[in-house]
Design a protein around this motif. Structure first.
Motif, short mmCIF file in Angstrom:
data_model
loop_
_atom_site.label_atom_id
_atom_site.label_comp_id
_atom_site.label_asym_id
_atom_site.label_seq_id
_atom_site.Cartn_x
_atom_site.Cartn_y
_atom_site.Cartn_z
N TYR A 186 8.44 21.06 34.30
CA TYR A 186 8.38 21.54 35.57
C TYR A 186 6.98 22.00 36.00
O TYR A 186 6.48 21.49 37.10
N ILE A 187 6.23 22.19 34.93
CA ILE A 187 4.53 22.40 35.39
C ILE A 187 3.89 21.04 35.91
O ILE A 187 3.04 21.43 36.65
N ALA A 188 4.42 20.08 35.09
CA ALA A 188 3.70 18.62 35.47
C ALA A 188 4.38 18.28 37.05
O ALA A 188 3.53 17.73 37.70
N ARG A 189 5.51 18.81 37.49
CA ARG A 189 5.98 18.40 38.65
C ARG A 189 5.32 19.42 39.65
O ARG A 189 4.85 18.87 40.68
N TYR A 190 5.24 20.60 39.44
CA TYR A 190 4.48 21.42 40.43
C TYR A 190 3.13 21.02 40.55
O TYR A 190 2.53 20.93 41.87
N PHE A 191 2.32 20.77 39.43
CA PHE A 191 0.94 20.23 39.63
C PHE A 191 0.73 19.00 40.44
O PHE A 191 0.09 19.02 41.25
N ASN A 192 1.70 18.20 40.32
CA ASN A 192 1.47 16.86 41.06
C ASN A 192 2.04 16.84 42.31
O ASN A 192 1.61 16.43 43.47
N ILE A 193 3.05 17.73 42.89
CA ILE A 193 3.38 18.14 44.08
C ILE A 193 2.03 18.83 44.87
O ILE A 193 1.89 18.15 45.84
N VAL A 194 1.76 19.73 44.34
CA VAL A 194 0.47 20.39 44.95
C VAL A 194 -0.71 19.14 44.94
O VAL A 194 -1.34 19.17 45.93
N ARG A 195 -0.97 18.47 44.09
CA ARG A 195 -1.91 17.50 43.84
C ARG A 195 -1.93 16.25 45.06
O ARG A 195 -2.77 15.94 45.89
N LYS A 196 -0.63 15.91 45.29
CA LYS A 196 -0.19 14.89 46.12
C LYS A 196 -0.50 15.53 47.41
O LYS A 196 -1.16 14.75 48.55
N LEU A 197 0.03 16.80 48.04
CA LEU A 197 -0.12 17.30 49.12
C LEU A 197 -1.66 17.84 49.52
O LEU A 197 -1.97 17.85 50.70
N SER A 198 -2.37 17.89 48.38
CA SER A 198 -3.83 18.37 48.81
C SER A 198 -4.60 16.82 49.20
O SER A 198 -5.53 17.14 49.72
N GLN A 199 -3.95 15.87 48.63
CA GLN A 199 -4.66 14.63 49.01
C GLN A 199 -4.00 13.91 50.40
O GLN A 199 -4.78 13.17 50.94
N GLN A 200 -3.02 14.19 50.56
CA GLN A 200 -2.20 13.82 52.02
C GLN A 200 -1.53 15.01 52.38
O GLN A 200 -0.40 15.52 52.33
#
Length: 304
Positions: free
Chosen positions: A6-20
């Protein structure tokens, strides 16, 4: 799915949206699938399950636990982070600690070019629960073992904030009317209680830690005006990474740079000065000079 998943998914969702800024569901799904494929090379227990319903649940959890709002724009046909609510440095640093930078240690090819610090703070896995308790204004209970003591004590506190210092995480909490710091590496068996935190807790982070080098705040001492003479090379390093927000350049000449600070003379600050003793000379105050002299003398005697 495990908590790590779950943590990995939350992290990557926000990481992607911070880039795009505006990211469609399809783009987000493809990104997460690639990231999980790489993560699974190191952890084959991680499963990738994602759907539009899962995304909506993740958006609610990210908002509830981390205070970050993700919205969908019909005109742009994509998800985005509301910038006013998004503190990227703090959020990404926190989640990177929780996720142990696993995204960087994905393949054997990266092992030969990316070398991470092997010393990692213990008990970072408690961060999600603590953040959730703070956001939900719930008390927490945990077992705590102070340095130098063999027995654990059970603490029930009102969590206020978390702080990172020198690669260690600390919980700032109200414990029976007194605001204290608790090192996460000394905590165990953390649980969120149904009991709400006290509404009358008064705490201002900037006021409490304004004159602290690290996490220590003396109860009775006053901050001291400090003047250090440092070499030109050391000054360049301190300019790029200041000792404290109060740091300022007082004077520069051919041989030295005078740096001014206003701080409590705590043990962690003294240890930092000792680590730079070959390149730093204390000008003021006198009691700091005497303290350093005593420590250096005692250290030297150990080698005689």
């Amino acid at each position: 799915m495990s908590k790590q998943g779950y943590i990995a998914r939350y992290f990557n969702i926000v990481r992607k949206l911070s880039q795009q800024k505006y990211c469609s569901y399809e783009d987000l799904e493809r990104f997460l699938e690639r990231e999980f494929e790489m993560l699974q090379l190191n952890d084959d227990t991680l499963e990738f399950n994602f759907s539009k319903r899962t995304l909506q649940r993740d958006i609610r959890e990210i908002r509830n636990i981390l205070g970050i709002d993700i919205m969908y724009s019909r005109s742009q046909r994509g998800y985005y982070i509301i910038q006013d609510d998004y503190s990227s440095d703090l959020f990404l640093k926190t989640l990177e600690e929780i996720n142990s930078f696993s995204a960087l240690k994905l393949t054997n090819s990266l092992d030969s070019i990316v070398y991470l610090e092997k010393r990692k703070p213990k008990r970072a896995e408690f961060l999600p629960d603590i953040v959730q308790a703070i956001q939900g204004k719930k008390k927490i209970e945990f077992h705590y073992q102070k340095f130098g003591e063999e027995k654990e004590t059970i603490r029930k506190v009102s969590p206020i904030a978390i702080r990172e210092h020198n690669n260690r995480w600390y919980l700032i909490a109200d414990d029976k009317g007194i605001v204290k710091n608790f090192g996460l590496e000394r905590m165990n068996k953390v649980s969120i209680l149904k009991e709400k935190i006290d509404d009358n807790i008064e705490f201002n982070y900037d006021d409490k830690y304004k004159y602290s080098y690290g996490i220590i705040v003396p109860s009775s001492e006053k901050p001291e005006k400090i003047v250090l003479s440092v070499t030109k090379k050391q000054a360049a390093y301190l300019e790029s990474l200041p000792l404290h927000e109060s740091q300022q350049i007082l004077e520069t000449n051919n041989d030295e740079v005078l740096i001014g600070l206003e701080l409590f003379l705590t043990e962690d600050f003294i240890s930092e000065i000792l680590s730079m003793s070959r390149t730093v000379t204390i000008i003021e105050p006198k009691k700091l000079k005497e303290k350093i002299k005593t420590i250096l003398k005692e250290t030297l005697e150990k080698y005689n």
